[in-house]
Design an enzyme around this catalytic site. Structure first.
Site, PDB file in Angstrom:
ATOM      1  N   GLU A   1     -72.764 104.116 -75.654  1.00 23.29           N
ATOM      2  CA  GLU A   1     -72.465 102.940 -76.470  1.00 23.29           C
ATOM      3  C   GLU A   1     -70.987 102.981 -76.888  1.00 23.29           C
ATOM      4  O   GLU A   1     -70.329 104.016 -76.769  1.00 23.29           O
ATOM      5  CB  GLU A   1     -73.353 102.960 -77.725  1.00 23.29           C
ATOM      6  CG  GLU A   1     -74.858 102.990 -77.430  1.00 23.29           C
ATOM      7  CD  GLU A   1     -75.441 101.650 -76.993  1.00 23.29           C
ATOM      8  OE1 GLU A   1     -74.716 100.819 -76.391  1.00 23.29           O
ATOM      9  OE2 GLU A   1     -76.639 101.423 -77.262  1.00 23.29           O
TER      10      GLU A   1
ATOM     11  N   HIS B   1     -71.700  99.002 -72.589  1.00 26.26           N
ATOM     12  CA  HIS B   1     -72.129 100.400 -72.409  1.00 26.26           C
ATOM     13  C   HIS B   1     -72.404 100.664 -70.924  1.00 26.26           C
ATOM     14  O   HIS B   1     -72.740  99.750 -70.167  1.00 26.26           O
ATOM     15  CB  HIS B   1     -73.331 100.756 -73.289  1.00 26.26           C
ATOM     16  CG  HIS B   1     -74.646 100.155 -72.924  1.00 26.26           C
ATOM     17  ND1 HIS B   1     -75.645  99.912 -73.843  1.00 26.26           N
ATOM     18  CD2 HIS B   1     -75.164  99.732 -71.747  1.00 26.26           C
ATOM     19  CE1 HIS B   1     -76.693  99.395 -73.240  1.00 26.26           C
ATOM     20  NE2 HIS B   1     -76.425  99.263 -71.963  1.00 26.26           N
TER      21      HIS B   1
ATOM     22  N   ASN C   1     -72.728  94.981 -74.439  1.00 23.29           N
ATOM     23  CA  ASN C   1     -71.650  95.575 -75.241  1.00 23.29           C
ATOM     24  C   ASN C   1     -70.778  96.527 -74.419  1.00 23.29           C
ATOM     25  O   ASN C   1     -70.049  97.339 -74.976  1.00 23.29           O
ATOM     26  CB  ASN C   1     -72.238  96.311 -76.458  1.00 23.29           C
ATOM     27  CG  ASN C   1     -73.117  97.494 -76.057  1.00 23.29           C
ATOM     28  OD1 ASN C   1     -73.296  97.776 -74.878  1.00 23.29           O
ATOM     29  ND2 ASN C   1     -73.661  98.193 -77.037  1.00 23.29           N
TER      30      ASN C   1
HETATM   31  P1  PGA Z   1     -80.117  95.462 -67.666  1.00 24.53           P
HETATM   32  O1  PGA Z   1     -79.486  96.679 -68.444  1.00 24.53           O
HETATM   33  O2  PGA Z   1     -79.975  95.757 -66.217  1.00 24.53           O
HETATM   34  O3  PGA Z   1     -81.560  95.456 -68.105  1.00 24.53           O
HETATM   35  O4  PGA Z   1     -79.380  94.240 -68.076  1.00 24.53           O
HETATM   36  C1  PGA Z   1     -78.272  97.203 -68.027  1.00 24.53           C
HETATM   37  C2  PGA Z   1     -77.761  98.202 -69.041  1.00 24.53           C
HETATM   38  O5  PGA Z   1     -78.058  98.063 -70.240  1.00 24.53           O
HETATM   39  O6  PGA Z   1     -77.025  99.110 -68.633  1.00 24.53           O
END
Ligand code: PGA
Length: 242
Positions: free
Chosen positions: A142, A137, A135
């Protein structure tokens, strides 16, 4: 914003690790901003490899991590304290007192202020590693997070809880809140490296680069910073508009 397209996950990890290893060598008392998640796992293995090959010395390095879950202890097997200890800190010669993660116990507002003050006292972050959520973030900022947001408590969105549930026994066990460095805190870093891989991140990467600069796309605020590099694999780059 510089964009480097890597062949695959290994190539992405190597390109990012090479930058960090080079910067640590150039400035032994460097201040690093570090991230957790699935994406940097190989990156950390490569940092450890360089240390074991005596290419880097961490004795004067200071680190600040982006975030930590609220509601689980530091020693929980899925806390970010544990992640960092297992993947990096226990395997290099960093001084314990130079390791910093946001404190997710007690008064979170106060802890956030103390964390931002400590970063400033150490002279600011020289180079910040970031991942990105589906998304868009960055850290746990968020959609809806403000550009100048400080380190603070946040509520995780459904999409983040679902994405992170892969590590927990059940989705019910995923913490619903966290303490995160704010977008404002992140944008104060002198240099930012964002890594992303896989098709699941393609939409977020496209929006980071060409979407509106808006609270709906927290990563879009990176376009206001003067030294950001995205290191992304071909799949994550596949929706970038030519
Ligand atoms: P991920 O998470 O490396 O586990 O995909 C990245 C994030 O949510 O910032």
């Amino acid at each position: 914003m510089r964009i480097i397209i890597a062949k695959d996950y290994e190539d992405m990890s190597q390109k990012a690790a090479n930058i960090f290893n080079r910067e640590i060598t150039k400035k032994p008392n460097i201040v690093l901003g570090l991230a957790t998640g699935g994406t940097p796992e190989r990156f950390y293995e490569l940092l450890v490899q360089a240390y074991k090959n005596r290419l880097t010395d961490w004795s004067k390095v200071t680190t600040f991590n982006l975030d930590e879950y609220i509601g689980i202890t530091k020693t929980h097997k899925l806390s970010y304290h544990t992640y960092m200890k297992e993947k990096l800190f226990s395997k290099i010669n960093i001084a314990k007192e130079n390791i910093n993660l946001p404190n997710a116990q007690g008064d979170i507002t106060k802890n956030g202020q103390t964390y931002d003050q400590l970063i400033a006292k150490k002279g600011g972050i020289d180079i910040q590693l970031l991942g990105i959520g589906e998304n868009a973030h960055i850290a746990f900022n968020e959609p809806g997070s403000e550009q100048d947001a400080p380190t603070r408590e946040v509520t995780l969105t459904k999409s983040t809880i679902e994405a992170n549930s892969r590590y927990f026994d059940s989705i019910k066990d995923v913490p619903k809140t966290a303490i995160t460095m704010g977008i404002g805190s992140i944008l104060k870093a002198k240099k930012i490296i964002l890594i992303a891989e896989g098709i699941k991140k393609a939409e977020a990467i496209k929006n980071t680069i060409s979407g509106p600069i808006s609270e709906k796309i927290p990563s879009s605020f990176l376009r206001t910073h003067k030294d950001v590099t995205l290191i992304i694999d071909e799949k994550a780059a596949s929706l970038i508009e030519k």
